[in-house]
Design a protein around this motif. Structure first.
Motif, PDB file in Angstrom:
ATOM      1  N   ALA A 154       0.815  -1.208   0.000  1.00  0.00           N
ATOM      2  CA  ALA A 154       0.000   0.000   0.000  1.00  0.00           C
ATOM      3  C   ALA A 154       0.851   1.261   0.000  1.00  0.00           C
ATOM      4  O   ALA A 154       0.389   2.327  -0.361  1.00  0.00           O
ATOM      5  N   MET A 155       2.119   1.089   0.394  1.00  0.00           N
ATOM      6  CA  MET A 155       2.989   2.264   0.431  1.00  0.00           C
ATOM      7  C   MET A 155       3.075   2.898  -0.955  1.00  0.00           C
ATOM      8  O   MET A 155       3.285   4.080  -1.092  1.00  0.00           O
ATOM      9  N   ASN A 156       2.924   2.063  -1.976  1.00  0.00           N
ATOM     10  CA  ASN A 156       3.043   2.577  -3.330  1.00  0.00           C
ATOM     11  C   ASN A 156       1.689   2.927  -3.927  1.00  0.00           C
ATOM     12  O   ASN A 156       1.599   3.285  -5.082  1.00  0.00           O
ATOM     13  N   ALA A 157       0.634   2.787  -3.143  1.00  0.00           N
ATOM     14  CA  ALA A 157      -0.694   3.003  -3.699  1.00  0.00           C
ATOM     15  C   ALA A 157      -1.102   4.477  -3.656  1.00  0.00           C
ATOM     16  O   ALA A 157      -2.121   4.849  -4.198  1.00  0.00           O
ATOM     17  N   LEU A 158      -0.294   5.319  -2.995  1.00  0.00           N
ATOM     18  CA  LEU A 158      -0.633   6.738  -2.949  1.00  0.00           C
ATOM     19  C   LEU A 158       0.116   7.486  -4.050  1.00  0.00           C
ATOM     20  O   LEU A 158       1.247   7.162  -4.371  1.00  0.00           O
ATOM     21  N   ASN A 159      -0.532   8.488  -4.589  1.00  0.00           N
ATOM     22  CA  ASN A 159       0.098   9.316  -5.610  1.00  0.00           C
ATOM     23  C   ASN A 159       1.131  10.241  -4.947  1.00  0.00           C
ATOM     24  O   ASN A 159       0.788  11.040  -4.095  1.00  0.00           O
ATOM     25  N   PRO A 160       2.397  10.127  -5.348  1.00  0.00           N
ATOM     26  CA  PRO A 160       3.442  10.866  -4.634  1.00  0.00           C
ATOM     27  C   PRO A 160       3.393  12.378  -4.832  1.00  0.00           C
ATOM     28  O   PRO A 160       3.987  13.114  -4.060  1.00  0.00           O
ATOM     29  N   VAL A 161       2.715  12.859  -5.888  1.00  0.00           N
ATOM     30  CA  VAL A 161       2.745  14.304  -6.140  1.00  0.00           C
ATOM     31  C   VAL A 161       1.419  14.987  -5.791  1.00  0.00           C
ATOM     32  O   VAL A 161       1.140  16.083  -6.223  1.00  0.00           O
TER      33      VAL A 161
ATOM     34  N   HIS B 230       5.390  11.167   0.854  1.00  0.00           N
ATOM     35  CA  HIS B 230       6.758  10.860   1.284  1.00  0.00           C
ATOM     36  C   HIS B 230       7.052  11.391   2.677  1.00  0.00           C
ATOM     37  O   HIS B 230       8.032  11.010   3.294  1.00  0.00           O
ATOM     38  N   GLN B 231       6.205  12.289   3.171  1.00  0.00           N
ATOM     39  CA  GLN B 231       6.428  12.808   4.519  1.00  0.00           C
ATOM     40  C   GLN B 231       5.857  11.884   5.587  1.00  0.00           C
ATOM     41  O   GLN B 231       6.043  12.108   6.779  1.00  0.00           O
ATOM     42  N   TYR B 232       5.134  10.858   5.146  1.00  0.00           N
ATOM     43  CA  TYR B 232       4.535   9.909   6.083  1.00  0.00           C
ATOM     44  C   TYR B 232       5.467   8.739   6.343  1.00  0.00           C
ATOM     45  O   TYR B 232       6.224   8.334   5.465  1.00  0.00           O
ATOM     46  N   SER B 233       5.356   8.160   7.534  1.00  0.00           N
ATOM     47  CA  SER B 233       6.033   6.886   7.799  1.00  0.00           C
ATOM     48  C   SER B 233       5.215   5.764   7.165  1.00  0.00           C
ATOM     49  O   SER B 233       4.078   5.979   6.729  1.00  0.00           O
ATOM     50  N   GLY B 234       5.787   4.566   7.117  1.00  0.00           N
ATOM     51  CA  GLY B 234       5.082   3.428   6.529  1.00  0.00           C
ATOM     52  C   GLY B 234       3.734   3.190   7.184  1.00  0.00           C
ATOM     53  O   GLY B 234       2.723   2.974   6.510  1.00  0.00           O
TER      54      GLY B 234
END
Lengths: 317, 333
Positions: free
Chosen positions: A98-105, A151-155
């Motif tokens: 799920a870490m990769n399921a959020l849009n980074p921008v 990216h400012q969030y922890s896992g």
């Protein structure tokens, strides 16, 4: 009426090597507010089932047989437009990694607000953001972190955000596919605890999918053990873990190190899982089964009732 | 093990700091302390478990031991010889005696080399034997990890091996030199439970038959309990507790170890599960660089003591040490 009833579901993939029978003849049911856990090793078909329930199979995958009844309606018969309303609206999914399921921008708050507005445009942007505030409170992310980027969030926080997104449209059913695999054990414990509480509070039906027996055991009422595309044992958690009957279930349980009980020698399962392009005749676990008898390799096993609600796909146990 | 444990590896006061790059706009980089003055001894013939969460520094310990990285401070001894300064021939000799098994067998094997090439390469590098004897040594190593008959696998390439078979090849590659000391860094985290158990049992056999000492690095206390004679728990670059495996699991003394044990899902044992409850609900601010590493999350901690002074490892019973101000006198929650 059960919230979800799956009958005799079979799914396959067209691959370079041939037609891969990923799931075969799987049936199960889930009542409102209950939870069901699927355990199995890689390639057993557990994720494929989750994707099929969401109507999100990849383009080379197809359902060859069976019905998926959600609130009495067959999801395989309805239009894509209707399915789009049900997906996320009524059935949500927490994906693997799920870490990769959020849009980074995009700011986390905007991503979740967008999901809400897509399903209920009447809410409006301001209303959606209010709802996100509530959701963050529910999943335990501090309000001041709403406007952060992923990216400012922890896992653990990303995982909480993903859970918030799954809850956003007040679904009836959430499918959690390896929801805590990438997390450290303390964070995993907090997330699982949180998930259990949310499920009770909002009466959500949940399907947990994991390779890790201990996680599924922690959160599920019923357990389905999968092997090589088939369900091989099914029943209440206590029954399956305390008196397992299928040789694969027993083998899986005794290959798993624990911190409770005695430190006994682990019994690895010899061999490897079969190739599902050319699945073996008869029982698929036959080659690795310590209790295999003549005939197990030729005839397909049938379901045997062990006790009410507890059944196994094996003649000899 | 003898009554007088005989250390094969000693780590003394190791400190490792990674510098992060500054920002592209010219902002300064920051220092990340990966290991903060760690000391430990590993005894001959034991399997020693180093358990920690991601970012705890456990992998860094392994990389420092095999000289893949240099420590900023401290010394490492193998059989009483200091190894951090080794160069040339001496370093090569050292590398023959210390081998590593990596986490991901999908990345640690060269896809263009056959099983034979992969396992025989260390022999060629160290000029051991001639082609015939090398083949024998390779086949022997393969049999010892359960890749038999070796003829079936010798000329296969990694893409034709399953994950479990790949990891066996990686173990055979490490063992073919008959090293004294092997570091296994999460060797099963990419594998299924039934295959992991096979790998665990291979490591146990290795120790038994080849009397190799193993440092087993893992995030799983359950796996460490199964394999290891002694376990050390590491948190944010600090050793928190070290002791006999079963004792660490059954009577952990450090609040962090207790929190870890609380968090592990327990199944098949419904009913009386004791919780230590040492984890703080919401983190508090760490007062300064001197506070105990676990201070921000510890329910037991006191501002005056734990917030001001980092506890050192102290023996609480023979072979069992804890780095906590309150472990000795005990604490009630």
């Amino acid at each position: 009426m059960a919230l979800l009833e799956v009958e005799n579901l079979s799914i396959g993939y067209n691959t370079k090597g041939g037609y891969l029978k990923a799931v075969e003849g799987v049936s199960f049911a889930l009542e409102e507010g209950q939870s069901l856990g699927f355990v199995g090793e890689s390639g057993c078909g557990k994720t494929t089932i989750g994707m099929a329930l969401m109507g999100l199979l990849p383009s080379n995958g197809s359902i060859t047989q069976g019905r998926i009844l959600f609130e009495g309606e067959d999801l395989l018969e309805i239009s894509e437009k209707k399915m789009r309303q049900i997906r996320w609206g009524k059935i949500a999914m927490i994906f693997q990694a799920a870490m990769n399921a959020l849009n980074p921008v995009q700011r986390v708050v905007d991503q979740i607000a967008e999901a809400i507005m897509t399903h209920s445009p009447a809410v409006g942007k301001r209303g959606a953001i209010e709802q996100v505030k509530d959701l963050f409170q529910i999943v335990g992310i501090p309000q001041e972190r709403m406007r952060d980027y992923p990216h400012q969030y922890s896992g653990g926080m990303k995982q909480r955000a993903i859970i918030a997104m799954a809850l956003a449209c007040r679904p009836k059913l959430i499918i959690a596919d390896e929801p805590t695999t990438a997390l450290d054990v303390i964070v995993q414990d907090q997330i699982l605890e949180e998930t259990k509480n949310l499920q009770r509070e909002f009466n959500i039906g949940m399907i947990f999918i994991s390779h890790d027996i201990s996680i599924v055991a922690d959160v599920s009422h019923d357990i389905g053990i999968m092997y090589a595309g088939q369900l091989v044992e099914y029943g209440a958690r206590e029954e399956v873990f305390e008196s397992p009957v299928h040789p694969y279930t027993k083998a899986l349980l005794s290959s798993y190190p624990t911190i409770t009980g005695d430190r006994s020698l682990l019994q690895p399962i010899p061999g490897e899982t079969p190739n599902l392009i050319y699945p073996p005749d008869g029982c698929r676990f036959c080659d690795r089964c310590p209790g295999a008898k003549p005939g197990c390799g030729e005839e397909s096993p049938v379901w045997v009732d062990v006790s009410p609600g507890h059944k196994t796909l094996c003649y000899h146990c | 093990m003898d009554n007088q444990p005989n250390p094969i590896l000693q780590i003394e006061d190791i400190r490792k700091v990674y510098k992060t790059k500054g920002s592209v706009l010219g902002g300064p980089g920051t220092d990340v302390v990966a290991l903060d003055r760690i000391s430990l001894e590993i005894y001959k013939g034991e399997i020693f478990g180093l358990v920690g969460e991601s970012g705890s520094g456990k992998t860094t310990v392994g990389r420092l031991i095999v000289s893949l990285e240099k420590a900023n401070q401290g010394e490492i001894f193998l059989d009483d010889v200091e190894i951090t300064g080794l160069k040339g021939r001496a370093l090569k000799g050292f590398r023959r005696r210390v081998q590593m098994i990596f986490q991901d067998p999908y990345q640690s094997l060269n896809p263009q080399r056959s099983v034979y090439d992969t396992i025989s390469e260390p022999l060629a590098v160290h000029a051991i034997g001639n082609p015939e004897t090398r083949q024998e040594l390779v086949e022997e190593a393969m049999k010892s990890v359960g890749l038999s008959p070796p003829g079936d696998f010798l000329h296969r390439y990694p893409h034709r091996l399953s994950g479990g078979q790949r990891q066996r090849v990686a173990i055979a590659r490490a063992m073919v030199l008959r090293p004294q000391f092997v570091i296994a860094d999460e060797p099963t985290s990419m594998l299924d439970a039934s295959i992991s158990a096979q790998i665990f049992n291979i490591l146990l056999e290795m120790r038994e038959n080849l009397s190799v000492t193993i440092l087993f690095i893992t995030h799983s206390l359950a796996a460490a309990r199964y394999l290891c004679d002694r376990i050390a728990v590491i948190y944010r670059g600090n050793l928190m507790e070290i002791g006999p495996g079963e004792e660490i699991i059954r009577s952990p003394r450090h609040p962090y170890t207790q929190a870890l044990i609380d968090a592990i899902p327990k199944f098949g044992h419904s009913g009386e599960i004791k919780r230590y409850g040492t984890l703080l609900g919401t983190e508090r601010e760490g007062t300064n660089g001197l506070c105990c590493a676990f201070f921000p999350r510890c329910k037991v901690a006191s501002e005056t003591r734990c917030g001001e002074e980092r506890p050192r490892l102290n023996e609480c019973s023979p072979l069992h040490s804890v780095a906590c101000h309150y472990a000795e006198e005990g604490f009630e929650l």
